[in-house]
Each structure stands twice: as structure tokens, then as C-alpha cells.
Design an enzyme around this catalytic site. Structure first.
Site, PDB file in Angstrom:
ATOM      1  N   GLY A   1       0.869  -1.178   0.000  1.00  0.00           N
ATOM      2  CA  GLY A   1       0.000   0.000   0.000  1.00  0.00           C
ATOM      3  C   GLY A   1       0.901   1.220   0.000  1.00  0.00           C
ATOM      4  O   GLY A   1       1.396   1.636   1.044  1.00  0.00           O
ATOM      5  N   LEU A   2       1.148   1.779  -1.186  1.00  0.00           N
ATOM      6  CA  LEU A   2       2.069   2.918  -1.313  1.00  0.00           C
ATOM      7  C   LEU A   2       1.256   4.200  -1.137  1.00  0.00           C
ATOM      8  O   LEU A   2       0.412   4.521  -1.965  1.00  0.00           O
ATOM      9  CB  LEU A   2       2.737   2.869  -2.694  1.00  0.00           C
ATOM     10  CG  LEU A   2       4.130   3.475  -2.849  1.00  0.00           C
ATOM     11  CD1 LEU A   2       5.130   2.838  -1.885  1.00  0.00           C
ATOM     12  CD2 LEU A   2       4.629   3.321  -4.282  1.00  0.00           C
ATOM     13  N   SER A   3       1.519   4.929  -0.057  1.00  0.00           N
ATOM     14  CA  SER A   3       0.659   6.067   0.282  1.00  0.00           C
ATOM     15  C   SER A   3       1.214   7.401  -0.173  1.00  0.00           C
ATOM     16  O   SER A   3       0.551   8.430  -0.058  1.00  0.00           O
ATOM     17  CB  SER A   3       0.465   6.119   1.800  1.00  0.00           C
ATOM     18  OG  SER A   3       1.715   6.423   2.412  1.00  0.00           O
ATOM     19  N   GLY A   4       2.458   7.401  -0.649  1.00  0.00           N
ATOM     20  CA  GLY A   4       3.077   8.669  -1.007  1.00  0.00           C
ATOM     21  C   GLY A   4       3.887   9.261   0.127  1.00  0.00           C
ATOM     22  O   GLY A   4       4.398  10.375   0.036  1.00  0.00           O
ATOM     23  N   GLY A   5       4.025   8.507   1.220  1.00  0.00           N
ATOM     24  CA  GLY A   5       4.849   8.942   2.353  1.00  0.00           C
ATOM     25  C   GLY A   5       6.156   8.169   2.380  1.00  0.00           C
ATOM     26  O   GLY A   5       6.338   7.199   1.643  1.00  0.00           O
TER      27      GLY A   5
ATOM     28  N   ASP B   1       7.422   6.253   4.785  1.00  0.00           N
ATOM     29  CA  ASP B   1       7.382   4.926   5.419  1.00  0.00           C
ATOM     30  C   ASP B   1       7.026   3.821   4.420  1.00  0.00           C
ATOM     31  O   ASP B   1       7.696   2.788   4.352  1.00  0.00           O
ATOM     32  CB  ASP B   1       6.385   4.922   6.588  1.00  0.00           C
ATOM     33  CG  ASP B   1       6.782   5.897   7.692  1.00  0.00           C
ATOM     34  OD1 ASP B   1       7.994   6.122   7.866  1.00  0.00           O
ATOM     35  OD2 ASP B   1       5.899   6.447   8.361  1.00  0.00           O
TER      36      ASP B   1
ATOM     37  N   CYS C   1      -9.939   2.302   9.733  1.00  0.00           N
ATOM     38  CA  CYS C   1      -9.413   2.267   8.367  1.00  0.00           C
ATOM     39  C   CYS C   1      -8.560   1.010   8.157  1.00  0.00           C
ATOM     40  O   CYS C   1      -8.640   0.361   7.114  1.00  0.00           O
ATOM     41  CB  CYS C   1      -8.586   3.521   8.120  1.00  0.00           C
ATOM     42  SG  CYS C   1      -8.009   3.638   6.444  1.00  0.00           S
TER      43      CYS C   1
ATOM     44  N   MET D   1      -4.168   3.750  -2.695  1.00  0.00           N
ATOM     45  CA  MET D   1      -5.604   3.789  -2.415  1.00  0.00           C
ATOM     46  C   MET D   1      -6.090   5.229  -2.450  1.00  0.00           C
ATOM     47  O   MET D   1      -5.646   6.052  -1.650  1.00  0.00           O
ATOM     48  CB  MET D   1      -5.878   3.228  -1.019  1.00  0.00           C
ATOM     49  CG  MET D   1      -5.874   1.732  -0.961  1.00  0.00           C
ATOM     50  SD  MET D   1      -6.094   1.170   0.749  1.00  0.00           S
ATOM     51  CE  MET D   1      -4.412   1.081   1.301  1.00  0.00           C
TER      52      MET D   1
ATOM     53  N   CYS E   1      -7.002   9.624   8.607  1.00  0.00           N
ATOM     54  CA  CYS E   1      -6.401   8.609   7.760  1.00  0.00           C
ATOM     55  C   CYS E   1      -6.858   8.807   6.315  1.00  0.00           C
ATOM     56  O   CYS E   1      -8.043   8.723   6.021  1.00  0.00           O
ATOM     57  CB  CYS E   1      -6.867   7.259   8.293  1.00  0.00           C
ATOM     58  SG  CYS E   1      -6.399   5.869   7.318  1.00  0.00           S
TER      59      CYS E   1
END
Length: 395
Positions: A6-10, A12, A99, A32, A200
Site C-alpha cells: 500500500g504505497l501512500s506517497g509517504g 514509510d 481504516c 488507495m 487517515c
């Protein structure tokens, strides 16, 4: 293995993808998209656009497939609508815990597995391992992250054995500074990106503004209760059983307007939470005033002055059996049993010594020290050592 991240753009999740790649796994990145409405965010544009661009650049840098999946309808239904409903009832939900349970490790995980993934990875500061018993049955253990300052196991407190069996948290054994260091070393665009704040996936949100989309403002009174109120000097009765004592220790004081003095107005009790001191617009006190109770029916906020105000602290809380969740099903307690643990009632809180009690209709946590601002609707989570073993919604 084939692992969907899950690549969130942060930073981590970016380093998570890199570490998995280094371990030799086939890595696929999914972003997502969970929110489309920019009108309630504090930035000029919806933050998901910037985040998805950053995620795409990380995926390109690492040379891994990247895809955006739109989960905004599901997110609205399972998280946002639930939040509105809970606030309206006078409860304080935790959208991040939900979430993880309802989106990341449910629908997102199922989507990833349908793409042929063996495991799903996220950038949480937590750890998972497993042991086998003498019959060969595997048990998964959810452990705190190595970085005490960033440990996020609390946010994962509602996960099941099945969900943990397919979850990977590669940065759980690292500290945040080390994660940033790795990102810098390999030249990731997210290396210096600030941690996301707010709800979230929605971005930085003004919560009252967000809630006002559906919850109508309604003027009500703020009533101050004083330290010397007879409500706090009642003698503790004798109890016929431990259950009766816990019922007494966990119950809310039923404040009435006549118990205190009207000192101000507010725009709706549903916009506030227990323990809140900001945004009340109350002056003329030596110390801050904190919300100690909300009368939702009459739209009254009750406040008390100072961190040590007696009405702010309780030694026990209760959880309905229907709201109980055991990460370690094998440790689930039976009627009449008790267990010594450490527990917390909010993410940033240090673990507190406590005892769990299971009765036929209800479950209690009794703390060694009285706890401040126990809020209905929040999650309590309990640990044995480093391992999070269960959680429940505070009633």
C-alpha cells in the site's frame, strides 16, 4: 513472494517497498484513493493528488508496477458515515483503527490477494511474527514497533489472525530516523516529506468543519462543575462482588445543569470530546478547563478546571462483550477470569498497568492508576510485554 505494498506517497511506505525489493520479493505498488472532496481539507487542493504523484515517482524509481485503486465509496460508507454516526451519539471514534480493519486489511487486502499476492505490506511501525504449537497450529503475534516514539501497533489492534497471517511490516524493526536515512541514500522523493496529519487518507482536516457537513450546529450551554462539588465527596460504598465494584468505578457521573454554573455557549456538543480543552472559548481561569461530560439530549457541555480535576479521572472502563476483539483468540477469557496486562486508551499514551475482568455480560479494565479523559467510542488495547493481544470499544 509476490507482495502488494500500500504505497501512500509517504516515506514509510516508500522504504517498505524498497526493503521488500531488496529481500528479493516481487513487489507491486497500489495507491488507495479514499477521498475526493477537497472542500473540507485545509490545503488548497485535495492532498491525494500530490500523494499519488509522489507514490508514482517512488514506484518508477524502484522500477515496480504501480496502480491507483479508487476506494472512496467504500471509505465513505465504512469510515466517514460511521464517524458521523458516532459523533452524533456523543462518542469519539478512531478512524485510523477502523481504516486498518475495514479498508487496508479487508477490502484492500482482498483486492491484493485477487491480483495473486501472497502478502500485503504497509509502512506501519509494528512487527508480526508467528509460532507453532505442538500440533503444528500457527499463531501470529502482533508486536510493538522497535521505535518507541513511533510504535503504531495500537492502530492495528482490531486485526484478526487471518489478516495478520498475510501482513508484512518491514519497517517495524527500524527507527523513523533510519527510515528517512535509507530514503535519502537511495534518492527517494519522499525522503524529507512531512508525516501526514489528520484523518487517515483524507489529509489535514478541520474536524469541526468536516463534521458540520452532516451534523447541524446547535447552540448549547457550557456548565462549569467545581472541585468541591458534593458529587466528588461521596463515600465509596461496600460492594458485594468485584463486578459490582467495577460497575461503580467505571460509571459516568450524571451531571445536571443545577450542579454547576453556566459560563458560556458552544455550537454543538457533538463537535467536542471528553478531555478537550481547546476551542471552548472560556477565559478567566488559572488553568485550562476540560470537558468532563456531554449531555447529548440537552446539548450541554460540562467542564472542570485543571488537569487534576476529579471528574476527569476514572480507575476503570467497561466494554460490551459484542465490542471485544482478541487478536490472540487463544487467550480469550472466560466468565469469571481476570488477567494482568498493560493497556492504553489512546495512541500516544504510555502503557499503563491494568487488570482485565471478564463477566458474563460485560468486560472491564481496571487500571492501577486512575486514567484521564476516558472517552466512549475510543479503542482500548491491551498488551502482554511487547505483544498486543486484544482490544475493544470503550462503552
Amino acid at each position: 513472494m509476490k507482495v502488494v505494498v500500500g504505497l501512500s506517497g509517504g516515506v514509510d511506505s516508500s522504504v517498505t517497498a524498497y526493503l521488500l525489493q531488496q529481500q528479493g520479493h516481487e513487489v507491486v505498488a497500489l495507491f488507495m484513493r479514499n477521498w475526493n472532496d477537497a472542500s473540507v481539507t485545509l490545503e488548497d487542493e485535495c492532498p491525494w493528488i500530490e500523494d499519488s504523484n509522489d507514490a508514482l515517482m517512488v514506484a518508477q524509481k524502484l522500477g515496480i508496477p504501480f496502480q491507483v485503486i479508487d476506494m472512496s465509496d467504500l471509505y465513505k460508507e465504512r469510515i466517514v458515515d460511521y464517524m458521523f454516526a458516532e459523533y452524533e451519539k456523543g462518542r469519539t471514534p478512531n478512524p485510523d483503527v477502523l481504516c486498518n480493519r475495514e479498508v487496508k486489511f479487508d477490502v484492500f487486502m482482498k483486492t491484493a490477494l485477487s491480483l495473486g499476492a501472497d502478502k500485503v505490506a504497509t509502512g506501519h511501525y509494528a512487527q508480526v511474527n508467528s509460532t507453532f504449537d505442538e500440533n503444528g497450529k500457527e499463531t501470529f503475534h502482533l508486536l510493538a514497533g522497535k521505535d518507541d516514539n513511533k510504535d503504531q501497533s495500537y492502530f492495528l489492534c482490531q486485526l484478526s489472525q487471518d489478516q495478520l497471517s498475510k501482513a508484512l511490516f518491514p519497517i517495524g524493526e527500524l527507527t523513523k530516523p533510519r527510515v528517512r536515512e535509507i530514503a535519502k541514500e537511495i534518492g527517494l522523493v519522499t525522503a524529507d516529506k512531512k508525516d501526514s496529519q489528520g484523518l487517515c487518507f483524507i489529509g489535514k482536516v478541520s474536524l469541526p468543519q468536516f463534521l458540520q457537513q452532516q451534523l447541524v450546529p446547535k447552540e448549547g450551554e457550557i456548565v462549569e462543575i467545581f472541585k468541591d462539588s458534593p458529587l466528588f465527596s461521596a463515600e465509596k460504598p461496600e460492594f458485594s462482588s468485584k463486578e459490582k465494584e467495577l460497575e461503580f468505578l467505571s460509571q459516568k457521573i450524571d451531571y445536571k445543569k443545577t450542579d454547576g454554573k453556566i459560563i458560556g455557549k458552544h455550537q454543538g456538543a457533538q463537535f467536542f470530546t471528553i478531555g478537550q480543552s481547546k476551542g471552548l472559548g472560556i477565559g478567566g481561569h488559572k488553568e485550562s478547563c476540560f470537558i468532563i461530560s456531554r449531555d447529548m439530549e440537552n446539548n450541554i457541555l460540562f467542564v472542570g478546571e485543571g488537569h487534576q480535576f476529579p471528574g476527569l479521572h476514572k480507575k476503570a472502563l467497561k466494554i460490551d462483550n459484542s465490542e471485544l476483539h482478541w487478536v490472540r483468540e487463544d487467550l480469550r477469557m472466560k466468565n469469571g477470569e481476570s488477567m494482568e496486562v498493560t493497556a492504553k486508551i489512546r495512541y500516544r499514551q504510555p502503557l499503563q498497568k491494568a487488570t482485565l475482568y471478564q463477566f458474563e455480560d460485560v468486560f472491564y479494565i481496571e487500571f492501577e492508576e486512575a486514567q484521564s479523559a476516558i472517552a466512549e467510542g475510543q479503542f482500548a488495547a491491551w498488551y502482554i510485554g511487547e505483544e498486543l493481544i486484544g482490544s475493544g470499544v470503550i462503552g
